[in-house]
Enzyme design. Sequence first.
Site, mmCIF file in Angstrom:
data_model
loop_
_atom_site.group_PDB
_atom_site.id
_atom_site.type_symbol
_atom_site.label_atom_id
_atom_site.label_comp_id
_atom_site.label_asym_id
_atom_site.label_seq_id
_atom_site.Cartn_x
_atom_site.Cartn_y
_atom_site.Cartn_z
ATOM 1 N N GLN A 128 52.649 -1.753 -8.493
ATOM 2 C CA GLN A 128 52.590 -1.271 -8.627
ATOM 3 C C GLN A 128 52.029 -0.623 -6.356
ATOM 4 O OE1 GLN A 128 48.171 0.339 -8.996
ATOM 5 N NE2 GLN A 128 48.977 1.528 -10.159
ATOM 6 N N GLY A 129 52.907 0.456 -6.297
ATOM 7 C CA GLY A 129 53.011 0.757 -4.850
ATOM 8 C C GLY A 129 51.993 1.686 -4.477
ATOM 9 N N SER A 131 48.268 2.771 -3.663
ATOM 10 C CA SER A 131 47.125 2.002 -1.608
ATOM 11 C C SER A 131 48.037 1.865 -0.694
ATOM 12 C CB SER A 131 46.805 0.936 -2.149
ATOM 13 O OG SER A 131 45.659 1.014 -3.348
ATOM 14 N N SER A 163 49.383 -5.537 -6.055
ATOM 15 C CA SER A 163 49.390 -7.086 -6.511
ATOM 16 C C SER A 163 50.823 -7.459 -7.558
ATOM 17 C CB SER A 163 48.020 -6.624 -7.700
ATOM 18 O OG SER A 163 46.830 -6.343 -7.880
ATOM 19 N N GLU A 246 46.024 3.196 -16.649
ATOM 20 C CA GLU A 246 45.288 2.414 -16.025
ATOM 21 C C GLU A 246 43.703 2.313 -16.107
ATOM 22 O OE1 GLU A 246 45.938 1.832 -11.670
ATOM 23 O OE2 GLU A 246 45.137 -0.140 -11.220
HETATM 24 C C1 LIG Z 1 41.920 -6.635 -7.766
HETATM 25 C C2 LIG Z 1 42.712 -5.782 -6.886
HETATM 26 C C3 LIG Z 1 43.946 -5.109 -7.186
HETATM 27 C C4 LIG Z 1 44.089 -4.334 -6.668
HETATM 28 N N1 LIG Z 1 46.052 -3.541 -6.785
HETATM 29 C C5 LIG Z 1 47.002 -2.895 -6.768
HETATM 30 C C6 LIG Z 1 47.979 -2.697 -6.885
HETATM 31 O O1 LIG Z 1 48.879 -3.618 -7.294
HETATM 32 N N2 LIG Z 1 48.414 -1.749 -5.731
HETATM 33 C C7 LIG Z 1 48.210 -0.657 -5.789
HETATM 34 O O2 LIG Z 1 48.781 0.432 -4.798
HETATM 35 N N3 LIG Z 1 46.729 -0.441 -5.481
HETATM 36 C C8 LIG Z 1 45.772 -1.894 -5.635
HETATM 37 N N4 LIG Z 1 44.591 -1.925 -4.689
HETATM 38 C C9 LIG Z 1 44.328 -1.027 -4.473
HETATM 39 C C10 LIG Z 1 43.212 -0.070 -4.762
HETATM 40 O O3 LIG Z 1 43.768 0.936 -4.903
HETATM 41 C C11 LIG Z 1 41.949 0.289 -3.513
HETATM 42 O O4 LIG Z 1 41.078 -0.926 -2.776
HETATM 43 C C12 LIG Z 1 40.827 1.490 -4.504
HETATM 44 O O5 LIG Z 1 41.489 2.259 -4.381
HETATM 45 C C13 LIG Z 1 39.589 1.907 -2.937
HETATM 46 O O6 LIG Z 1 40.829 1.742 -2.073
HETATM 47 P P1 LIG Z 1 40.502 1.323 -0.387
HETATM 48 O O7 LIG Z 1 40.577 -0.148 -0.541
HETATM 49 O O8 LIG Z 1 41.421 2.126 0.874
HETATM 50 O O9 LIG Z 1 38.672 1.660 0.103
HETATM 51 P P2 LIG Z 1 38.619 3.255 0.165
HETATM 52 O O10 LIG Z 1 39.052 4.287 0.169
HETATM 53 O O11 LIG Z 1 38.345 3.203 2.001
HETATM 54 O O12 LIG Z 1 36.439 2.471 0.165
HETATM 55 C C14 LIG Z 1 35.963 2.698 0.997
HETATM 56 C C15 LIG Z 1 34.586 2.801 0.448
HETATM 57 O O13 LIG Z 1 34.181 4.111 0.533
HETATM 58 C C16 LIG Z 1 34.250 4.862 -0.515
HETATM 59 N N5 LIG Z 1 34.501 5.777 -0.551
HETATM 60 C C17 LIG Z 1 35.821 6.161 -0.133
HETATM 61 N N6 LIG Z 1 36.357 7.432 -1.037
HETATM 62 C C18 LIG Z 1 34.949 8.258 -1.220
HETATM 63 C C19 LIG Z 1 34.336 9.441 -1.760
HETATM 64 N N7 LIG Z 1 35.554 10.721 -1.957
HETATM 65 N N8 LIG Z 1 33.434 9.838 -2.267
HETATM 66 C C20 LIG Z 1 32.546 8.122 -1.885
HETATM 67 N N9 LIG Z 1 32.586 7.424 -1.718
HETATM 68 C C21 LIG Z 1 34.036 7.816 -1.410
HETATM 69 C C22 LIG Z 1 34.396 4.021 -1.395
HETATM 70 O O14 LIG Z 1 33.893 4.371 -3.255
HETATM 71 C C23 LIG Z 1 34.191 2.693 -1.032
HETATM 72 O O15 LIG Z 1 33.147 2.409 -1.224
HETATM 73 C C24 LIG Z 1 43.760 -2.974 -5.872
HETATM 74 C C25 LIG Z 1 42.685 -3.485 -4.896
HETATM 75 C C26 LIG Z 1 41.927 -4.910 -6.032
HETATM 76 C C27 LIG Z 1 41.033 -4.557 -5.682
#
Ligand SMILES: Cc1cc2nc3c(=O)[nH]c(=O)nc-3n(C[C@H](O)[C@H](O)[C@H](O)COP(=O)(O)OP(=O)(O)OC[C@H]3O[C@@H](n4cnc5c(N)ncnc54)[C@H](O)[C@@H]3O)c2cc1C
Length: 384
Positions: A128-129, A131, A163, A246
């Site tokens: 999945q691309g 993020s 992932s 998902e």
């Molecule tokens: C095990 C795992 C597998 C993953 N696999 C994939 C994958 O295969 N493909 C892919 O594309 N992505 C993948 N991801 C990424 C995942 O989708 C993102 O980590 C997730 O969407 C959070 O984005 P971020 O890490 O940029 O955190 P951020 O968006 O930067 O968030 C940081 C913090 O701010 C809070 N926050 C942000 N916005 C708000 C809001 N509007 N209101 C309240 N709180 C807020 C969040 O809850 C968090 O606590 C994976 C992540 C994990 C942990």
Amino acid sequence: MDLADSPEEAEFRARLRAWLAKALATLPPKPSPDDWPARRAYDLGWQRMLYDAGYAGLHWPVDAGGRGASPTRHLIFLEETEKAGAPYVGANFVGLLHAGPTIAAEGTPGQRARWLPPVLRGEEVWCQGFSEPDAGSDLASLRTRAWRDGDAYVVSGSKIWTSHAEVADWCELLVRTDPDAPRHRGITWLALSMDAPGVTVRPLRTLAGSNEFAEVFLDEVRVPVANRVGAENDGWRVTMVTLSFERGTAFVGEVVACRRVLGELAREARADGRWDDPSLRRRLGRLNAEFRALWRLTQWNVSEAETTGGVPGVGGSVFKLRYSHARQELYDTAAEVLGADCLDLGRPWVLDRLSSLSYTIAAGTSQIQRNIVAERVLGLPKGR
Ligand SMILES: Cc1cc2nc3c(=O)[nH]c(=O)nc-3n(C[C@H](O)[C@H](O)[C@H](O)COP(=O)(O)OP(=O)(O)OC[C@H]3O[C@@H](n4cnc5c(N)ncnc54)[C@H](O)[C@@H]3O)c2cc1C
């Protein structure tokens, strides 16, 4: 929905149980957790066995290559495979649990015929691309750009936390096709071949020592327009379908596994005398009630999805929110039962405890699920 097995379901359960007993005995040993090519081969091998026995894509529509079975049969399948200790989806999770169902719901007949059978037969792996370094929770701010050039899109940008990218054949990729449109309206959902020239995968190592994630860099990669699922600039709507699968159904099989772990914890606590601790017993009892309730919520969500065209509804966010926290509490309790052994990565449950930390982040963080539940279930006003 009637929760008791009908005579046909009981017969299906018994047949599946008998098949599992024979099939599992023929499986090769599990590969080392860090050997992703071997894990891919192992997971695809199991998927092929399911396919040959008629158990692959049980609940997928028949015209998508599935068996069109009822949600109840699908849940029986998940219960019995987990109880028997069968492998779960592993490297196939994106293909089987969200890219595949999205293509089944949104793809053209040609796209379904091209991509779904190889997923069910255990021949192709998806990743999945979505993020990007600056687009996680706020996914609609993604910047990977795609320009139209004849019968192809030319894609440049980068993705993160992808992932299983290293072992994937295909990627469900979100790109920005109209930078001038309001941000939710300029996105397109593409199927990207991971072998295409210009795709570079750089693995990332997690605190648990695993390299299941990667960064994916895209440098003027040509993606045929025919690989677009849904209309150009309508990718946000298609993305919501992917995320519904998902959050709504992708974790379902794991709930059964958590119930099994709970039983193991109770047995371990009994064996080492910890059972006399009333606070531990209370915790285990509460978690037992919690996972039973989550299983009922799963049955409700899955059967509701069946009445609304197969795509799970917002109940998926309620489930994902509670499940991810319950899973963390389960493995924290496991650490309590293990005592000092919880520092030993070789002990059962220890790596699961570390990975449970990611569950409140993956597939949308808990804060994001709470926002969705607040707005779409409770009808509260949108936050600023
Ligand atoms: C095990 C795992 C597998 C993953 N696999 C994939 C994958 O295969 N493909 C892919 O594309 N992505 C993948 N991801 C990424 C995942 O989708 C993102 O980590 C997730 O969407 C959070 O984005 P971020 O890490 O940029 O955190 P951020 O968006 O930067 O968030 C940081 C913090 O701010 C809070 N926050 C942000 N916005 C708000 C809001 N509007 N209101 C309240 N709180 C807020 C969040 O809850 C968090 O606590 C994976 C992540 C994990 C942990």
